[in-house]
Design a protein around this motif. Structure first.
Motif, short mmCIF file in Angstrom:
data_model
loop_
_atom_site.label_atom_id
_atom_site.label_comp_id
_atom_site.label_asym_id
_atom_site.label_seq_id
_atom_site.Cartn_x
_atom_site.Cartn_y
_atom_site.Cartn_z
N LEU A 409 155.64 38.16 47.78
CA LEU A 409 154.86 39.37 47.58
C LEU A 409 155.77 40.54 47.23
CD1 LEU A 409 152.14 40.85 47.76
CD2 LEU A 409 152.55 41.11 50.22
N GLN A 410 156.83 40.73 48.00
CA GLN A 410 157.75 41.84 47.73
C GLN A 410 158.40 41.70 46.36
OE1 GLN A 410 160.28 43.67 50.68
NE2 GLN A 410 159.54 42.20 52.22
N ASP A 411 158.71 40.48 45.98
CA ASP A 411 159.33 40.26 44.68
C ASP A 411 158.43 40.73 43.55
OD1 ASP A 411 161.43 39.06 42.96
OD2 ASP A 411 159.82 37.69 42.41
N HIS A 412 157.13 40.45 43.66
CA HIS A 412 156.19 40.86 42.61
C HIS A 412 155.92 42.36 42.64
CE1 HIS A 412 155.08 37.05 40.77
NE2 HIS A 412 155.08 36.51 41.96
N LEU A 413 155.93 42.94 43.83
CA LEU A 413 155.59 44.36 43.95
C LEU A 413 156.77 45.28 43.64
CD1 LEU A 413 153.44 44.44 47.22
CD2 LEU A 413 152.63 44.68 44.87
N PHE A 414 157.98 44.85 44.00
CA PHE A 414 159.10 45.80 43.98
C PHE A 414 160.24 45.42 43.03
CE2 PHE A 414 157.32 46.25 48.35
CZ PHE A 414 156.88 47.56 48.23
N SER A 415 160.19 44.24 42.41
CA SER A 415 161.33 43.81 41.60
C SER A 415 161.45 44.62 40.31
CB SER A 415 161.22 42.32 41.27
OG SER A 415 160.05 42.07 40.50
N GLU A 416 160.34 45.18 39.84
CA GLU A 416 160.37 45.98 38.62
C GLU A 416 159.87 47.38 38.92
OE1 GLU A 416 158.73 44.43 35.05
OE2 GLU A 416 159.28 42.36 35.49
N ASN A 417 160.36 48.32 38.14
CA ASN A 417 159.90 49.70 38.27
C ASN A 417 158.62 49.87 37.47
OD1 ASN A 417 159.56 52.41 38.62
ND2 ASN A 417 161.40 53.03 37.51
N LEU A 418 157.50 50.04 38.16
CA LEU A 418 156.20 50.15 37.48
C LEU A 418 155.88 51.57 37.04
CD1 LEU A 418 154.05 47.85 39.81
CD2 LEU A 418 155.16 47.26 37.66
N HIS A 419 156.72 52.53 37.45
CA HIS A 419 156.48 53.92 37.06
C HIS A 419 156.56 54.04 35.53
CE1 HIS A 419 156.22 58.18 37.95
NE2 HIS A 419 157.14 58.38 37.02
N PRO A 420 155.68 54.79 34.84
CA PRO A 420 154.70 55.74 35.40
C PRO A 420 153.32 55.14 35.71
CG PRO A 420 154.74 55.98 33.04
CD PRO A 420 155.74 54.90 33.36
N PHE A 421 153.17 53.81 35.55
CA PHE A 421 151.86 53.22 35.83
C PHE A 421 151.52 53.35 37.31
CE2 PHE A 421 149.32 49.12 36.35
CZ PHE A 421 148.14 49.70 35.93
N ILE A 422 152.41 52.87 38.16
CA ILE A 422 152.26 53.03 39.61
C ILE A 422 153.65 53.30 40.18
CG2 ILE A 422 151.39 52.04 41.76
CD1 ILE A 422 149.83 50.02 40.14
N SER A 423 153.78 54.32 41.00
CA SER A 423 155.09 54.67 41.54
C SER A 423 155.46 53.75 42.70
CB SER A 423 155.10 56.13 42.02
OG SER A 423 154.31 56.27 43.19
N LYS A 424 156.75 53.55 42.88
CA LYS A 424 157.23 52.73 43.99
C LYS A 424 156.85 53.31 45.35
CE LYS A 424 160.73 50.17 43.32
NZ LYS A 424 162.08 49.60 43.10
N PRO A 425 156.91 54.66 45.54
CA PRO A 425 156.49 55.21 46.84
C PRO A 425 155.04 54.88 47.19
CG PRO A 425 157.81 56.82 45.67
CD PRO A 425 157.57 55.70 44.71
N LEU A 426 154.15 54.89 46.19
CA LEU A 426 152.74 54.57 46.47
C LEU A 426 152.61 53.11 46.89
CD1 LEU A 426 149.61 55.71 44.51
CD2 LEU A 426 149.86 53.32 45.16
N ILE A 427 153.28 52.22 46.17
CA ILE A 427 153.23 50.80 46.53
C ILE A 427 153.80 50.59 47.93
CG2 ILE A 427 154.08 48.49 45.96
CD1 ILE A 427 154.11 49.35 43.03
N ALA A 428 154.92 51.24 48.21
CA ALA A 428 155.57 51.09 49.52
C ALA A 428 154.67 51.59 50.64
CB ALA A 428 156.89 51.84 49.52
N LYS A 429 153.95 52.67 50.39
CA LYS A 429 153.06 53.22 51.40
C LYS A 429 152.00 52.20 51.81
CE LYS A 429 149.36 56.64 51.93
NZ LYS A 429 148.61 57.75 51.27
N PHE A 430 151.34 51.59 50.84
CA PHE A 430 150.27 50.65 51.17
C PHE A 430 150.83 49.32 51.69
CE2 PHE A 430 147.90 53.74 48.77
CZ PHE A 430 146.67 53.74 49.40
N TYR A 431 151.98 48.93 51.20
CA TYR A 431 152.64 47.73 51.75
C TYR A 431 152.95 47.94 53.23
CZ TYR A 431 156.30 44.34 52.78
OH TYR A 431 157.05 43.36 53.38
N ASN A 432 153.52 49.09 53.56
CA ASN A 432 153.86 49.39 54.95
C ASN A 432 152.62 49.53 55.84
OD1 ASN A 432 156.67 49.37 54.60
ND2 ASN A 432 156.68 51.48 53.86
N HIS A 433 151.54 50.09 55.27
CA HIS A 433 150.28 50.15 56.03
C HIS A 433 149.78 48.75 56.36
CE1 HIS A 433 150.26 54.33 55.87
NE2 HIS A 433 149.24 54.59 55.08
#
Length: 462
Positions: A409-433
């Protein structure tokens, strides 16, 4: 020029181009993450649409939509007929549709502990077709196959039982992307776990999708028209979906707020349905906007193995529903009566939604009659959890829980920089929630972020 006529409930999406630049439809994507499906004719792009259900469409040589007109309108024209007459008509129509769809082909029949596939089993058992039935259960979950196996044995069908294992998504992810094009989040189509087994079978799938919507009350008895909007929102918006949608809305600096946009879109669509009966109106809304853009999306997984048939999707069945008094549809009355009349033995087999009761005894599924079963079931789950075997109830538990799943899961979510489509901080927030606050609530947002991440990677590479 070509003319394309879509069914009342399409089983697949038909994409067309409309005038405009190729630009992300970020408002549509926000609805997608809130509900799990694109609304109306929306797609990821503003210059691309899906043809509307029950429409006659004129498309030019370049695939651009010129004109679209409805050929059918959902309505509620209840006839003054007896329940016995309605049952007789349903029996004739349903068995006719089944026979026409299957002809002399071998049949592949998914069986559950519910009523839709049980109703199909009866109609199919009257034919001379060779039938392979199957069911699947989550590993560590409720053994749904036990009920299906009894139904298959009663009908004389061959039966296969599948266990859906943890982590099945990851080795099948790219194939699923190619099949559904990221128009559904990835944790729901559990049939991907056994797709290779499907391919080894022979025949035509007879799928029972949407029977539970057509043959039940659309809304609680006595609900007022002004209560439809909040009820729709409660039904279609997933846990955590509004929070993620609003977060994306804010990150993309879209005008207004997401809540108002969603309500305006739904109100507009709802107002186009000219039905006074609120139960029938809600059923129509779901059949127009939920079935084709949610239920139908992953039918393509079955179709990747063999042709599919859908008796409840048949135009004639939808037209029939529009004429049946609402009280005959409520509480599954027609299906229950059909099963009791045509095959009493099947009616005596446990109804999963009312377990441990069957179609003759389900009205006893109230206190105190159901207390022994509920107590025993709770004790069984408590014992399993105490010895480190948690009770699996939902698809995402097989995909997101555990160390190996988390790494993928982390590999798919964080291995590439999705910005400006979706920022890493936003993904990290919901992953941590999901990890630290409430896994149940944030499983849907996490699954949607996974879907968008994979879609974005594929569109950049494609």
């Amino acid at each position: 020029m070509s003319t394309i006529k879509t069914p009342i409930i399409p089983s697949r999406q038909h994409f067309v181009q409309v005038e405009g630049d190729k630009e992300l439809d970020k408002e549509a994507i926000c609805i997608f993450v809130a509900t799990g499906f694109f609304l109306d004719t929306d797609t990821y792009w503003k210059n691309q649409k899906v043809l509307a259900p029950a429409s006659q469409n004129l498309v030019d040589e370049s695939g651009i939509l010129i004109e679209s007109k409805p050929w059918f309108q959902w309505q509620y024209n209840q006839r003054d007929i007896t329940f016995e007459k309605a049952l007789e008509e349903f029996t004739s129509l349903f068995e006719q549709i089944i026979a026409e769809q299957l002809q002399d082909n071998k049949v592949i029949l998914p069986l559950s502990g519910g009523l839709d596939s049980r109703t199909q089993a009866i109609a199919i058992s009257k034919l001379k077709n060779s039938v392979t039935s199957y069911s699947y259960s989550f590993k560590g979950g409720y053994p749904e196959s036990n009920i299906a196996k009894k139904i298959a044995k009663s009908c004389g069908f061959d039966f296969k039982e599948f266990k859906i294992e943890a982590g099945y998504l990851w080795p099948n992810l790219e194939e699923l992307v190619a099949i559904n094009n990221c128009y559904s989040e990835f944790t729901h189509p559990r049939q991907m776990a056994v797709l290779e087994d499907f391919k080894k079978m022979e025949g035509v799938f007879s799928l029972g999708h949407w029977g539970d919507v057509l043959f039940d009350r659309g809304a609680p008895e006595g609900i007022a028209s002004e209560q439809l909007m909040p009820m729709i929102l409660k039904k279609v918006v997933k846990k955590g979906g509004m929070e993620l949608a609003q977060a994306l809305w804010d990150e993309w600096s879209l005008d207004g707020d997401f809540d108002s946009y969603l309500k305006d879109r739904i109100a507009t669509l709802l107002n186009k349905i000219d039905i006074q009966n609120t139960s029938a109106k809600f059923r129509a809304f779901k059949s127009m906007y939920w079935a084709p853009r949610w239920t139908s999306i992953n039918l393509s997984v079955f179709e990747a193995a063999h042709p599919i048939s859908l008796p409840y999707y048949d135009d004639r069945m939808c037209q029939f529903i529009c004429t049946v008094p609402e009280e005959f549809l409520a509480d599954r009355r027609l299906q229950i009566a059909y099963i009791k009349q045509q095959n009493p033995q099947l009616a005596k087999i446990t109804w999963e939604a009312q377990k441990p009761f069957n179609l003759y005894t389900f009205e006893k599924n109230i206190t105190p009659h159901n207390l022994p079963y509920r107590a025993g079931n709770k004790l069984n789950r408590t014992i399993k959890e105490a010895i480190g075997k948690p009770y699996v109830q939902r698809n995402w538990e097989l995909q997101f829980l555990g160390m190996e799943n988390d790494e993928k899961l982390q590999d798919h979510l964080f291995s590439e920089n999705l910005h400006p489509f979706i920022s890493k901080p936003l993904i990290a927030k919901f992953y941590n929630h999901f990890k630290n606050v409430d896994a149940v609530k944030y499983s849907h947002p996490l699954s949607m972020l996974l879907t968008l991440a994979v879609w974005n990677k594929n569109r950049k590479n494609g």
